[in-house]
Design a protein around this motif. Structure first.
Motif, PDB file in Angstrom:
ATOM      1  N   ALA A   1     -18.530  -1.918  77.057  1.00 40.63           N
ATOM      2  CA  ALA A   1     -17.209  -1.966  76.426  1.00 40.63           C
ATOM      3  C   ALA A   1     -16.609  -0.569  76.303  1.00 40.63           C
ATOM      4  O   ALA A   1     -15.403  -0.379  76.500  1.00 40.63           O
ATOM      5  N   VAL A   2     -17.441   0.413  75.993  1.00 40.35           N
ATOM      6  CA  VAL A   2     -16.963   1.794  75.895  1.00 40.35           C
ATOM      7  C   VAL A   2     -16.395   2.246  77.233  1.00 40.35           C
ATOM      8  O   VAL A   2     -15.336   2.876  77.304  1.00 40.35           O
ATOM      9  N   GLU A   3     -17.089   1.904  78.301  1.00 36.23           N
ATOM     10  CA  GLU A   3     -16.633   2.286  79.635  1.00 36.23           C
ATOM     11  C   GLU A   3     -15.390   1.497  80.050  1.00 36.23           C
ATOM     12  O   GLU A   3     -14.461   2.047  80.653  1.00 36.23           O
ATOM     13  N   LYS A   4     -15.347   0.230  79.707  1.00 34.79           N
ATOM     14  CA  LYS A   4     -14.242  -0.645  80.121  1.00 34.79           C
ATOM     15  C   LYS A   4     -12.904  -0.189  79.553  1.00 34.79           C
ATOM     16  O   LYS A   4     -11.884  -0.200  80.257  1.00 34.79           O
ATOM     17  N   TYR A   5     -12.897   0.221  78.281  1.00 30.72           N
ATOM     18  CA  TYR A   5     -11.627   0.514  77.608  1.00 30.72           C
ATOM     19  C   TYR A   5     -11.329   2.007  77.470  1.00 30.72           C
ATOM     20  O   TYR A   5     -10.317   2.371  76.878  1.00 30.72           O
ATOM     21  N   ARG A   6     -12.160   2.863  78.017  1.00 26.54           N
ATOM     22  CA  ARG A   6     -12.018   4.297  77.760  1.00 26.54           C
ATOM     23  C   ARG A   6     -10.713   4.884  78.284  1.00 26.54           C
ATOM     24  O   ARG A   6     -10.195   5.855  77.717  1.00 26.54           O
ATOM     25  N   ASN A   7     -10.137   4.319  79.356  1.00 34.39           N
ATOM     26  CA  ASN A   7      -8.914   4.879  79.937  1.00 34.39           C
ATOM     27  C   ASN A   7      -7.641   4.197  79.442  1.00 34.39           C
ATOM     28  O   ASN A   7      -6.555   4.460  79.954  1.00 34.39           O
ATOM     29  N   TYR A   8      -7.778   3.335  78.439  1.00 40.39           N
ATOM     30  CA  TYR A   8      -6.601   2.685  77.864  1.00 40.39           C
ATOM     31  C   TYR A   8      -5.878   3.669  76.946  1.00 40.39           C
ATOM     32  O   TYR A   8      -6.504   4.430  76.210  1.00 40.39           O
ATOM     33  N   THR A   9      -4.549   3.624  76.986  1.00 38.75           N
ATOM     34  CA  THR A   9      -3.774   4.379  76.005  1.00 38.75           C
ATOM     35  C   THR A   9      -3.691   3.535  74.732  1.00 38.75           C
ATOM     36  O   THR A   9      -3.968   2.327  74.757  1.00 38.75           O
ATOM     37  N   PRO A  10      -3.316   4.138  73.613  1.00 38.47           N
ATOM     38  CA  PRO A  10      -3.178   3.351  72.383  1.00 38.47           C
ATOM     39  C   PRO A  10      -2.247   2.146  72.544  1.00 38.47           C
ATOM     40  O   PRO A  10      -2.543   1.057  72.043  1.00 38.47           O
TER      41      PRO A  10
ATOM     42  N   GLY B   1     -13.118  16.770  81.811  1.00 38.66           N
ATOM     43  CA  GLY B   1     -13.422  16.299  83.156  1.00 38.66           C
ATOM     44  C   GLY B   1     -12.568  15.121  83.566  1.00 38.66           C
ATOM     45  O   GLY B   1     -12.887  14.419  84.534  1.00 38.66           O
ATOM     46  N   ASP B   2     -11.470  14.898  82.836  1.00 36.57           N
ATOM     47  CA  ASP B   2     -10.575  13.778  83.121  1.00 36.57           C
ATOM     48  C   ASP B   2      -9.321  14.260  83.847  1.00 36.57           C
ATOM     49  O   ASP B   2      -9.036  15.460  83.912  1.00 36.57           O
ATOM     50  N   LYS B   3      -8.560  13.309  84.355  1.00 32.73           N
ATOM     51  CA  LYS B   3      -7.301  13.622  85.014  1.00 32.73           C
ATOM     52  C   LYS B   3      -6.292  14.110  83.981  1.00 32.73           C
ATOM     53  O   LYS B   3      -6.153  13.527  82.902  1.00 32.73           O
ATOM     54  N   ALA B   4      -5.591  15.189  84.305  1.00 35.24           N
ATOM     55  CA  ALA B   4      -4.621  15.779  83.375  1.00 35.24           C
ATOM     56  C   ALA B   4      -3.290  15.049  83.479  1.00 35.24           C
ATOM     57  O   ALA B   4      -2.434  15.389  84.292  1.00 35.24           O
ATOM     58  N   THR B   5      -3.100  14.040  82.641  1.00 32.90           N
ATOM     59  CA  THR B   5      -1.874  13.237  82.671  1.00 32.90           C
ATOM     60  C   THR B   5      -0.876  13.650  81.597  1.00 32.90           C
ATOM     61  O   THR B   5       0.311  13.347  81.699  1.00 32.90           O
ATOM     62  N   GLY B   6      -1.350  14.299  80.550  1.00 39.00           N
ATOM     63  CA  GLY B   6      -0.478  14.655  79.436  1.00 39.00           C
ATOM     64  C   GLY B   6      -0.366  13.557  78.396  1.00 39.00           C
ATOM     65  O   GLY B   6       0.267  13.741  77.360  1.00 39.00           O
ATOM     66  N   VAL B   7      -0.975  12.398  78.671  1.00 43.06           N
ATOM     67  CA  VAL B   7      -0.968  11.275  77.728  1.00 43.06           C
ATOM     68  C   VAL B   7      -2.421  10.966  77.353  1.00 43.06           C
ATOM     69  O   VAL B   7      -3.242  10.670  78.221  1.00 43.06           O
ATOM     70  N   LEU B   8      -2.717  11.015  76.079  1.00 39.88           N
ATOM     71  CA  LEU B   8      -4.090  10.830  75.621  1.00 39.88           C
ATOM     72  C   LEU B   8      -4.519   9.367  75.651  1.00 39.88           C
ATOM     73  O   LEU B   8      -3.779   8.481  75.220  1.00 39.88           O
ATOM     74  N   THR B   9      -5.717   9.138  76.154  1.00 36.75           N
ATOM     75  CA  THR B   9      -6.314   7.803  76.098  1.00 36.75           C
ATOM     76  C   THR B   9      -7.106   7.686  74.796  1.00 36.75           C
ATOM     77  O   THR B   9      -7.331   8.680  74.098  1.00 36.75           O
ATOM     78  N   VAL B  10      -7.554   6.481  74.487  1.00 36.92           N
ATOM     79  CA  VAL B  10      -8.305   6.293  73.237  1.00 36.92           C
ATOM     80  C   VAL B  10      -9.634   7.049  73.274  1.00 36.92           C
ATOM     81  O   VAL B  10     -10.109   7.541  72.245  1.00 36.92           O
ATOM     82  N   TRP B  11     -10.239   7.151  74.451  1.00 29.49           N
ATOM     83  CA  TRP B  11     -11.479   7.924  74.585  1.00 29.49           C
ATOM     84  C   TRP B  11     -11.223   9.401  74.306  1.00 29.49           C
ATOM     85  O   TRP B  11     -12.004  10.067  73.624  1.00 29.49           O
ATOM     86  N   GLN B  12     -10.107   9.905  74.806  1.00 32.65           N
ATOM     87  CA  GLN B  12      -9.772  11.311  74.602  1.00 32.65           C
ATOM     88  C   GLN B  12      -9.389  11.586  73.152  1.00 32.65           C
ATOM     89  O   GLN B  12      -9.731  12.637  72.602  1.00 32.65           O
ATOM     90  N   ILE B  13      -8.705  10.647  72.523  1.00 36.57           N
ATOM     91  CA  ILE B  13      -8.363  10.804  71.105  1.00 36.57           C
ATOM     92  C   ILE B  13      -9.631  10.832  70.260  1.00 36.57           C
ATOM     93  O   ILE B  13      -9.774  11.656  69.348  1.00 36.57           O
ATOM     94  N   TYR B  14     -10.556   9.940  70.582  1.00 34.29           N
ATOM     95  CA  TYR B  14     -11.835   9.901  69.865  1.00 34.29           C
ATOM     96  C   TYR B  14     -12.554  11.242  69.985  1.00 34.29           C
ATOM     97  O   TYR B  14     -13.057  11.786  68.996  1.00 34.29           O
ATOM     98  N   ASN B  15     -12.592  11.800  71.185  1.00 36.50           N
ATOM     99  CA  ASN B  15     -13.263  13.082  71.395  1.00 36.50           C
ATOM    100  C   ASN B  15     -12.507  14.237  70.750  1.00 36.50           C
ATOM    101  O   ASN B  15     -13.124  15.182  70.242  1.00 36.50           O
ATOM    102  N   LEU B  16     -11.194  14.175  70.775  1.00 38.60           N
ATOM    103  CA  LEU B  16     -10.389  15.220  70.143  1.00 38.60           C
ATOM    104  C   LEU B  16     -10.672  15.274  68.642  1.00 38.60           C
ATOM    105  O   LEU B  16     -10.870  16.357  68.067  1.00 38.60           O
ATOM    106  N   GLU B  17     -10.695  14.114  68.014  1.00 39.76           N
ATOM    107  CA  GLU B  17     -10.949  14.061  66.577  1.00 39.76           C
ATOM    108  C   GLU B  17     -12.366  14.520  66.249  1.00 39.76           C
ATOM    109  O   GLU B  17     -12.589  15.264  65.292  1.00 39.76           O
ATOM    110  N   LYS B  18     -13.323  14.083  67.067  1.00 39.84           N
ATOM    111  CA  LYS B  18     -14.718  14.459  66.828  1.00 39.84           C
ATOM    112  C   LYS B  18     -14.914  15.963  66.996  1.00 39.84           C
ATOM    113  O   LYS B  18     -15.545  16.619  66.158  1.00 39.84           O
TER     114      LYS B  18
END
Length: 300
Positions: free
Chosen positions: A25-34, A96-113
């Protein structure tokens, strides 16, 4: 086996099972935006989406989310306020992700952590090491370590007291739990183990030996060997002949005796906090880290 150790082992096994179940599930939804996560059917969001992503999506859709993320990016030494989009892209590249300028939920989680991790600092924790023995009383305090393996909580403080007349020893342990990568919050937790009691089997001029008052199932046999002349204080665990399955958990046989020792823990504790600082540094902007490393190299 001591009850707290049984509970710990069960918690580790349970946690491992949950982790395996959630990996997909973590892998499936990691690239979703909020917003993409919010657009999913409610049933799927509530039953399939990992909770860490649900919280990340909620923060990403909240009013002022960009300001919150800009502040967190600034904490990690990105230009979050002056160049928000550029900071997001730099952060994404460092992940190590594509630089889109829009944060995904995985990136938000890592940013907060990662930003929360910067708030961690060394906390005061007892590291005194001492021992004393009289004709009727003996005591040892220090840090418990295990030879040839890593103890679960390296930053700990134990106090052992033995009473000759009453023929028993009492071992108390306090330990500091560091946050893990999958922790809900990046904070320390101070825990206290259940007191352990030992029956004294030998009391001589310099030596005290003792065995557990409650041997438990007998899966493993533990003994204390305290030498006050050489300042060597051991807790030795060997395989026993009893049942090694408790509450559905089977404990493997030890390949060799497990030798724990009460030592001066200053170096151990310093290393753990040093590793923590290094980890926090590794979460900072790669551009900032490069400048720091260059400055350090030039200063040598």
């Amino acid at each position: 086996m001591h009850l707290s150790r049984i509970i710990l082992a069960m918690a580790i096994i349970s946690s491992a099972c949950v982790t395996i179940a959630n990996d997909a599930a973590v892998e499936k939804y990691r690239n979703y935006t909020p917003q993409q996560l919010a657009d999913l059917p409610e049933k799927e969001r509530s039953s399939s989406v990992p909770m860490m992503y649900s919280f990340a999506a909620r923060n990403g859709l909240s009013k002022g989310a960009d300001l919150l993320f800009a502040m967190q990016l600034n904490t990690l030494m990105y230009a979050g306020v002056s160049d928000y989009e550029g900071a997001v892209k730099s952060f994404q590249k460092d992940l190590g992700d594509k630089a889109t300028g829009v944060l995904t939920v995985w990136q938000i989680y890592n940013l907060e952590k990662r930003s929360d991790f910067q708030k961690l600092s060394r906390v005061s924790f007892p590291s005194d090491y001492s021992s004393r023995k009289t004709d009727s009383y003996a005591t040892v305090s220090g840090t418990m370590m295990i030879h040839d393996e890593r103890i679960a909580w390296p930053v700990n403080h134990v106090q052992l007291k033995c009473y000759k007349a009453d023929k028993y020893c009492e071992l108390n342990q306090l330990y500091l739990v560091f946050p893990k990568d999958d922790s809900w919050s990046q904070t320390f937790n101070v825990m206290q183990d259940t007191p352990q009691y030992y029956d004294i089997t030998n009391w001589s001029d310099d030596i005290v030996d003792a065995v557990p008052s409650d041997p438990g199932s007998g899966c493993r046999v533990t003994a204390l060997n305290l030498n006050f002349k050489t300042k060597e204080f051991y807790q030795i665990t060997r395989n026993g002949t009893g049942e090694c399955e408790t509450m559905g958990v089977t404990f493997p046989k030890l390949e060799k005796p497990r030798i724990a020792q009460i030592v001066d823990g200053e170096e151990i504790i310093n290393k753990e906090f040093g590793d923590l600082r290094q980890k926090a540094f590794s979460f900072l902007s790669s551009a900032f880290r490069a400048k720091v490393e260059k400055l350090e190299a030039e200063s040598k």
